[in-house]
Scaffold this motif. Structure first.
Motif, mmCIF file in Angstrom:
data_model
loop_
_atom_site.group_PDB
_atom_site.id
_atom_site.type_symbol
_atom_site.label_atom_id
_atom_site.label_comp_id
_atom_site.label_asym_id
_atom_site.label_seq_id
_atom_site.Cartn_x
_atom_site.Cartn_y
_atom_site.Cartn_z
ATOM 1 N N GLY A 159 12.128 -3.974 2.621
ATOM 2 C CA GLY A 159 12.757 -4.045 3.934
ATOM 3 C C GLY A 159 12.597 -5.368 4.637
ATOM 4 N N LEU A 160 12.063 -6.395 3.921
ATOM 5 C CA LEU A 160 11.954 -7.760 4.436
ATOM 6 C C LEU A 160 11.001 -7.897 5.612
ATOM 7 N N SER A 161 10.036 -6.993 5.723
ATOM 8 C CA SER A 161 8.964 -7.221 6.693
ATOM 9 C C SER A 161 8.187 -8.447 6.251
ATOM 10 N N ALA A 162 7.869 -9.311 7.220
ATOM 11 C CA ALA A 162 7.142 -10.555 6.933
ATOM 12 C C ALA A 162 5.810 -10.530 7.660
ATOM 13 N N PRO A 166 13.348 1.065 2.278
ATOM 14 C CA PRO A 166 13.219 2.405 1.702
ATOM 15 C C PRO A 166 14.493 3.225 1.787
ATOM 16 N N GLU A 167 15.342 2.943 2.748
ATOM 17 C CA GLU A 167 16.627 3.639 2.865
ATOM 18 C C GLU A 167 17.799 2.669 2.769
ATOM 19 N N ASP A 168 17.574 1.516 2.143
ATOM 20 C CA ASP A 168 18.609 0.480 2.030
ATOM 21 C C ASP A 168 19.212 0.153 3.388
ATOM 22 N N GLU A 169 18.358 0.050 4.378
ATOM 23 C CA GLU A 169 18.817 -0.138 5.747
ATOM 24 C C GLU A 169 18.895 -1.598 6.173
ATOM 25 N N VAL A 170 18.544 -2.522 5.260
ATOM 26 C CA VAL A 170 18.515 -3.955 5.576
ATOM 27 C C VAL A 170 19.488 -4.692 4.665
ATOM 28 N N VAL A 171 20.338 -5.509 5.246
ATOM 29 C CA VAL A 171 21.154 -6.438 4.464
ATOM 30 C C VAL A 171 20.268 -7.622 4.112
#
Length: 426
Positions: free
Chosen positions: A212-215, A383-388
């Motif tokens: 999810g690209l959390s940094a 986890p739910e493909d919620e991020v482009v």
């Protein structure tokens, strides 16, 4: 027979990317791909991060062709070769020494999961402990050891057996902040009656590419590093996707000023998309006995050639850094403009490993599909493909990056109905 029928009838159902991009790609150059019908696509995927320097980069292609035509050795297991010698000398001179890093270099096998498996095995061997801690939404690979420290339930289920000797702990901002996320862990490690086994290692991605690209913030990474040092737990940084320059520095942990005990590299370390992986670790951790961890494809000399060329071309004297910083700024400015017009949308990630979270979790997949129809390759994350998820090559031109951002902006506008977005970032 259609152009894709043989794949659909003979190839396993496990194939995935081709389902979202159902064309036959034939040519690639720089940041673009061309299919059999002559359609061209801007590439914001970069081989899942394996093509940081773009497709068929001539600076890497020419030495590769010369090498293949020379008759020098291609496959060498872990035997010595001039190509390996030159790579090691260059990696030490260009990457390790300027950063004050004293690491042994191990060639564990050709892929990212190989280097993670080696890191986990080494940590357990050195410490004599079995347990490893990893993080919520982590992804570290598809083999059993790597899956054990991965959080994604769908990927874990594919193992078919219990994945043990690992516990997931909260990633940065999963709870309420640094104290909330590390307070309980520090208490557990310091309390002999906590019932929690002391771990051999903690493995972390500084940017969660698949999760999810959390940094992670620099402060959080420093706190994690300090905690590991205090309690004699090895810190492993999985830099398979975020490394090799994608966040703006060669290693993604440089900004935080930490020095991990073990570092996992793959994907773009070869520079050209050729299979290659490294496991780096402090010299005192080099307790392997000869052949204790091995593999047939550890000595792929063409990958040593392109890796050396990439280091000399882009990292000697940090040659790529100013242009890379400009492209990072351009991308984040464009993403911020898009996200600002969507209620609840948030820009995530760091550097050229970035994207937009959408509160409507169905939106990202639809946006990626719309973008593909308009000539842009992007994938989704989370986890739910919620991020482009956007991963352009570090060598992408200012013009191509602007075109890609414009296509993405139009796709977001079409899917969300916010037509005033169209062209906003062009």
């Amino acid at each position: 027979m259609s152009s894709t029928e043989i794949f659909e009838t003979l190839e396993s159902k496990v194939r995935s990317y081709c389902r979202n991009w159902p064309v036959v790609f034939t040519k690639a150059e720089g940041s673009s791909l061309t299919d059999e019908e002559g359609n061209t696509y801007i590439d914001f995927f970069s081989g899942a991060g394996a093509l940081n320097y773009g497709h068929n980069n001539p600076q890497l292609l020419e030495p590769l062709i010369d090498y293949l035509k020379s008759g020098e050795i291609v496959h060498s297991m872990d035997m010595y070769s001039p190509a390996k010698r030159t790579f090691l000398e260059t990696f030490d001179r260009v990457i390790l020494k300027p950063r004050g890093l004293d690491y042994k270099v191990m060639f564990p096998g050709p892929t990212g999961t190989n280097t993670v498996e080696a890191a986990l095995k080494l940590a357990r061997k050195v410490t004599g402990r079995q347990h490893v801690l990893s993080f919520s939404n982590a992804f570290h690979g598809m083999t059993l050891g790597s899956l054990s420290v991965t959080a994604n339930p769908m990927k874990r289920a594919g193992a078919g057996i219990p994945l043990t000797n690992s516990t997931k702990i909260p990633y940065d901002d999963y709870l309420d902040g640094v104290d909330a996320e590390f307070g309980w862990l520090e208490r557990a490690l310091s309390d002999g009656g906590s019932g929690i086994d002391k771990p051999a290692a903690i493995i972390v991605e500084t940017v969660q590419g698949e999760g999810g690209l959390s940094a992670a913030r620099a402060e959080w990474l420093r706190r994690l590093s300090e905690l590991c040092r205090r309690y004699d737990v090895l810190l492993i940084v999985d830099d398979v996707q975020a490394g090799c320059g994608r966040t703006g520095t060669f290693f993604s942990f440089e900004e935080a000023g930490i020095v991990p005990d073990i570092v996992c590299l793959s994907k773009s370390i070869s520079g050209y998309g050729l299979p290659m992986a490294l496991t780096l670790f402090r010299p005192e951790l080099d307790v392997w006995t000869p052949g204790e961890h091995n593999g047939t494809f550890r000595g792929h000399n063409p990958a040593f050639i392109t890796a050396t060329a990439a280091l000399e071309t882009y990292w000697r004297d940090e040659a790529i850094v100013p242009t890379l910083a400009a492209r990072i700024s351009q991308l984040h400015e464009g993403l911020s403009q898009i996200a600002a017009s969507i209620d609840g949308a948030v820009v995530r990630g760091r550097g050229l490993l970035a994207g937009i979270y959408f509160p409507d979790h169905d939106a990202a997949g639809k946006i990626a599909a719309e973008a593909f129809d308009s000539g842009l390759l992007i994938e989704t994350s989370g986890p739910e493909d919620e991020v482009v998820k956007i991963m352009p090559a570090m060598t992408i031109s200012e013009e191509d990056l602007a075109i890609g951002i414009s296509i993405l902006s139009d796709a977001v506008a079409t899917v969300t109905g916010t037509n005033e977005l169209a062209g906003a970032a062009s």
